[in-house]
Design a protein around this motif. Structure first.
Motif, mmCIF file in Angstrom:
data_model
loop_
_atom_site.group_PDB
_atom_site.id
_atom_site.type_symbol
_atom_site.label_atom_id
_atom_site.label_comp_id
_atom_site.label_asym_id
_atom_site.label_seq_id
_atom_site.Cartn_x
_atom_site.Cartn_y
_atom_site.Cartn_z
ATOM 1 N N ASP A 16 57.479 46.986 40.795
ATOM 2 C CA ASP A 16 57.322 45.589 40.418
ATOM 3 C C ASP A 16 55.899 45.358 39.900
ATOM 4 N N ALA A 17 55.624 44.159 39.453
ATOM 5 C CA ALA A 17 54.333 43.848 38.837
ATOM 6 C C ALA A 17 53.163 44.100 39.784
ATOM 7 N N GLU A 18 53.339 43.784 41.067
ATOM 8 C CA GLU A 18 52.265 43.984 42.038
ATOM 9 C C GLU A 18 51.984 45.470 42.247
ATOM 10 N N GLU A 19 53.037 46.266 42.297
ATOM 11 C CA GLU A 19 52.851 47.711 42.467
ATOM 12 C C GLU A 19 52.170 48.320 41.238
ATOM 13 N N ARG A 20 52.575 47.899 40.046
ATOM 14 C CA ARG A 20 51.922 48.403 38.824
ATOM 15 C C ARG A 20 50.457 47.992 38.799
ATOM 16 N N ALA A 21 50.158 46.767 39.222
ATOM 17 C CA ALA A 21 48.763 46.295 39.251
ATOM 18 C C ALA A 21 47.944 47.131 40.230
ATOM 19 N N ALA A 22 48.512 47.456 41.398
ATOM 20 C CA ALA A 22 47.801 48.272 42.389
ATOM 21 C C ALA A 22 47.532 49.668 41.835
ATOM 22 N N MET A 23 48.492 50.232 41.116
ATOM 23 C CA MET A 23 48.288 51.558 40.529
ATOM 24 C C MET A 23 47.191 51.523 39.462
ATOM 25 N N LYS A 24 47.159 50.444 38.684
ATOM 26 C CA LYS A 24 46.100 50.301 37.667
ATOM 27 C C LYS A 24 44.738 50.174 38.340
ATOM 28 N N GLN A 30 41.492 52.677 37.951
ATOM 29 C CA GLN A 30 40.139 52.189 37.645
ATOM 30 C C GLN A 30 39.149 52.651 38.703
ATOM 31 N N GLU A 31 39.553 52.652 39.978
ATOM 32 C CA GLU A 31 38.666 53.117 41.057
ATOM 33 C C GLU A 31 38.310 54.588 40.860
ATOM 34 N N LEU A 32 39.315 55.395 40.532
ATOM 35 C CA LEU A 32 39.066 56.826 40.325
ATOM 36 C C LEU A 32 38.181 57.058 39.103
ATOM 37 N N LYS A 33 38.409 56.303 38.049
ATOM 38 C CA LYS A 33 37.604 56.434 36.834
ATOM 39 C C LYS A 33 36.157 56.038 37.113
ATOM 40 N N ALA A 34 35.976 54.939 37.827
ATOM 41 C CA ALA A 34 34.618 54.480 38.171
ATOM 42 C C ALA A 34 33.922 55.490 39.073
ATOM 43 N N ALA A 35 34.647 56.055 40.025
ATOM 44 C CA ALA A 35 34.057 57.040 40.930
ATOM 45 C C ALA A 35 33.626 58.287 40.169
ATOM 46 N N ALA A 90 24.955 59.019 41.182
ATOM 47 C CA ALA A 90 24.637 57.809 41.938
ATOM 48 C C ALA A 90 25.688 57.639 43.027
ATOM 49 N N LYS A 91 25.273 57.142 44.148
ATOM 50 C CA LYS A 91 26.194 56.918 45.259
ATOM 51 C C LYS A 91 27.010 55.651 44.990
ATOM 52 N N PRO A 92 28.337 55.736 45.051
ATOM 53 C CA PRO A 92 29.153 54.547 44.840
ATOM 54 C C PRO A 92 28.837 53.479 45.894
ATOM 55 N N ASP A 93 28.854 52.226 45.484
ATOM 56 C CA ASP A 93 28.558 51.144 46.408
ATOM 57 C C ASP A 93 29.865 50.552 46.924
ATOM 58 N N GLY A 94 30.500 51.271 47.844
ATOM 59 C CA GLY A 94 31.771 50.834 48.388
ATOM 60 C C GLY A 94 31.680 49.540 49.163
ATOM 61 N N TRP A 153 40.732 50.918 47.762
ATOM 62 C CA TRP A 153 41.828 51.874 47.631
ATOM 63 C C TRP A 153 43.044 51.090 47.174
ATOM 64 N N TYR A 154 43.496 51.331 45.970
ATOM 65 C CA TYR A 154 44.554 50.549 45.347
ATOM 66 C C TYR A 154 44.206 49.059 45.351
ATOM 67 N N GLY A 155 42.911 48.768 45.204
ATOM 68 C CA GLY A 155 42.451 47.391 45.158
ATOM 69 C C GLY A 155 42.363 46.705 46.512
#
Length: 154
Positions: free
Chosen positions: A18-26, A30-35, A43-47, A85-87
């Motif tokens: 569903d739309a929420e699951e697709r948004a979480a995957m996106k 983005q989290e993996l790309k940024a990391a 640089a240390k990620p600012d979690g 993690w997944y937003g």
């Protein structure tokens, strides 16, 4: 499945998510790309700020629960590093997510949950819970969360 929009171009819709699951995957992509970009720059990620930002976006009462959980986890399991993690706010040990908070709005659920992943040391016989519904946090509930978090990182 392919549909055609008003301009006559085709659009894809996906069965199974569903739309929420697709948004979480996106968000996770983005989290993996940024990391990976942060790792490349050494640089240390600012979690911490990422997690606080996600908490700030939540609606009440999820935000109040998430803020309290964040404080409890930081105080009682300082070895866990905050990250998204997944937003969702999550807490990792050695890069692996141990626990996370899923707000009710994330997937249009009835209640938010505190979840634990495989690295959490919660094993208790042949069957044990890995997710807990939270409608509010009483003193007794907070004591249970503290116990779970400490056991998870032991």
């Amino acid at each position: 499945m392919t549909d055609t929009n008003k301009t006559g171009t085709s659009t894809k819709s996906y069965d199974g998510f569903d739309a929420e699951e697709r948004a979480a995957m996106k968000e996770r992509a983005q989290e993996l790309k940024a990391a990976s970009r942060k790792d490349a720059r050494a640089a240390k990620p600012d979690g911490e700020s990422d997690v606080l930002g996600k908490i700030a976006e939540m609606s009440d009462p999820d935000r109040a629960i998430a803020e309290r959980l964040h404080a409890i986890i930081k105080e009682n399991a300082p070895e866990l590093a905050p990250k998204t993690w997944y937003g969702m706010p999550a807490y990792a040990k050695d890069g692996k997510v141990v626990c996370f908070f899923q707000p009710a709005d994330k997937f249009k659920a009835r209640y938010p949950t505190l979840g634990f992943s495989d690295p959490a040391n919660l094993d208790d016989g042949n069957m044990w819970p890995t997710s807990y519904a939270l409608t509010k946090l009483t003193a007794a509930d907070e004591a249970k969360v503290i116990e779970l978090v400490k056991k998870a990182v032991s």
